[in-house]
Design an enzyme around this catalytic site. Structure first.
Site, PDB file in Angstrom:
ATOM      1  CB  CYS A  70     -15.972  -8.323  21.263  1.00  0.00           C
ATOM      2  SG  CYS A  70     -16.751  -7.121  20.961  1.00  0.00           S
ATOM      3  CE  LYS A 121     -20.893  -9.399  15.167  1.00  0.00           C
ATOM      4  NZ  LYS A 121     -19.814  -8.412  15.048  1.00  0.00           N
TER       5      LYS A 121
END
Ligand code: SIN
Length: 312
Positions: free
Chosen positions: A131, A47
């Site tokens: 993101c 992640k």
């Protein structure tokens, strides 16, 4: 089909097969990462890490949909120390592990890459510039001068192998301008695409959004996005310096989808939504399906067809 190889090289890393998870799926906690280690994925990506632990956005923040998924996770992660320890602990495994990093500012990325530089990590590092889900922060990947500033900064403090995760682009002027910036740096690879940002999925029964953050807007993944993922892989393969490799991410559900990504130019591929839906058995199924297609076509290795999409 024992003579068919799915092995692929990315930078200095050899992946026993070309498939890994997409960052965000099965890679936040140590338990999930351990499951990925046990799976038949060819590699793992962590992640995206920030300096400190982040709880992420309020829940519900992810939902599987018939043709894909929507999420607005907000980069929940354990912080760089945790993921750096994990990659160092498994540095010599057969399965390469990519360390993903997503500082929320140029300054934070500078500090994160300085820390990685001073470690013994010798694998691939991914700078996530895409993101869509941090409230109040635009996607850097759509701000071209800031892409350049980010790259100038991380390459000034880190000379390890760095790749870049990009958002989807939709116009040739974007492909041209982004490739022109990326070609100025010793980038190991680009990972294309992140989810399509700020989509909306509606829960018809409840007449509501599915997810809570940002009033229901979130990143769209899965089957919906395959044509955009393929176009971005293809567009960057045609524009980037040949030594910059490509991770194809987006819309992989079947072995034929993996084949198409490689045909458009992907060196390895990542699976997000379908891994979430199906669990780590997806890697076995996709490998079997891909090998059947390759056998039918008389191919024994990925380089037999990589990047060889015919244009009419
Ligand atoms: C998220 O954590 O919100 C997703 C991260 C990403 O899309 O890069």
């Amino acid at each position: 089909m024992t003579n068919i190889s799915l092995e692929s090289r990315l930078g200095n890393q050899v992946f026993p097969n070309l498939m890994t998870n997409a960052s965000g799926v099965m890679c936040i906690s140590g338990e999930e990462l351990d499951k990925m280690l046990e799976s038949n994925a060819g590699g793992i990506i962590t992640k995206s890490a920030t300096t400190n632990y982040r709880p992420g956005n309020p829940t519900p923040r992810q939902q599987l949909l018939e043709l894909g998924s929507i999420n607005s996770m907000g980069i929940p992660n354990e912080g760089l120390d945790f993921y750096l320890k994990f990659v160092l602990d498994h540095q010599n495994n057969e399965k390469p592990i990519i360390l993903s990093v997503s500082g929320l500012s140029v300054e934070e990325n500078k500090e994160l890459f300085t820390q990685i530089q001073s470690s013994n990590f010798n694998g691939l590092i991914e700078l996530n510039l895409s993101c869509p889900n941090v409230v109040g922060k635009p996607q850097v990947g759509y701000d071209f001068p800031t892409i350049k500033e980010e790259l100038d900064t991380v390459f000034s403090v880190c000379d390890k192998q760095i790749g870049v995760k990009l958002p989807p682009y939709f116009d040739f002027f974007q492909f041209d301008q982004v490739a022109e910036i990326l070609n100025q740096f010793p980038i190991a690879y680009v990972n294309t695409i992140n989810s399509i940002g700020n989509g909306m999925a509606v829960d018809l029964k409840n007449e509501s959004a599915y997810i809570k953050p940002k009033g229901g807007f979130g990143g769209i993944g899965g089957e919906f996005i395959k044509p955009i993922a393929l176009s971005n892989v293809r567009a960057f393969r045609k524009r980037l310096n040949p030594e910059i490799q490509i991770i194809g991410t987006g819309g992989i559900k079947n072995g034929s989808d993996v084949f198409e990504h490689v045909l458009c130019g992907a060196d390895i591929v990542q699976i997000g939504t379908e891994l979430w839906r199906e669990g780590t058995g997806v890697f076995d199924r996709l490998a079997d399906e891909l090998k059947i297609i390759m056998e039918e076509k008389g191919y024994t290795k990925l380089s037999d067809f990589r990047g060889k999409l015919k244009e009419l």
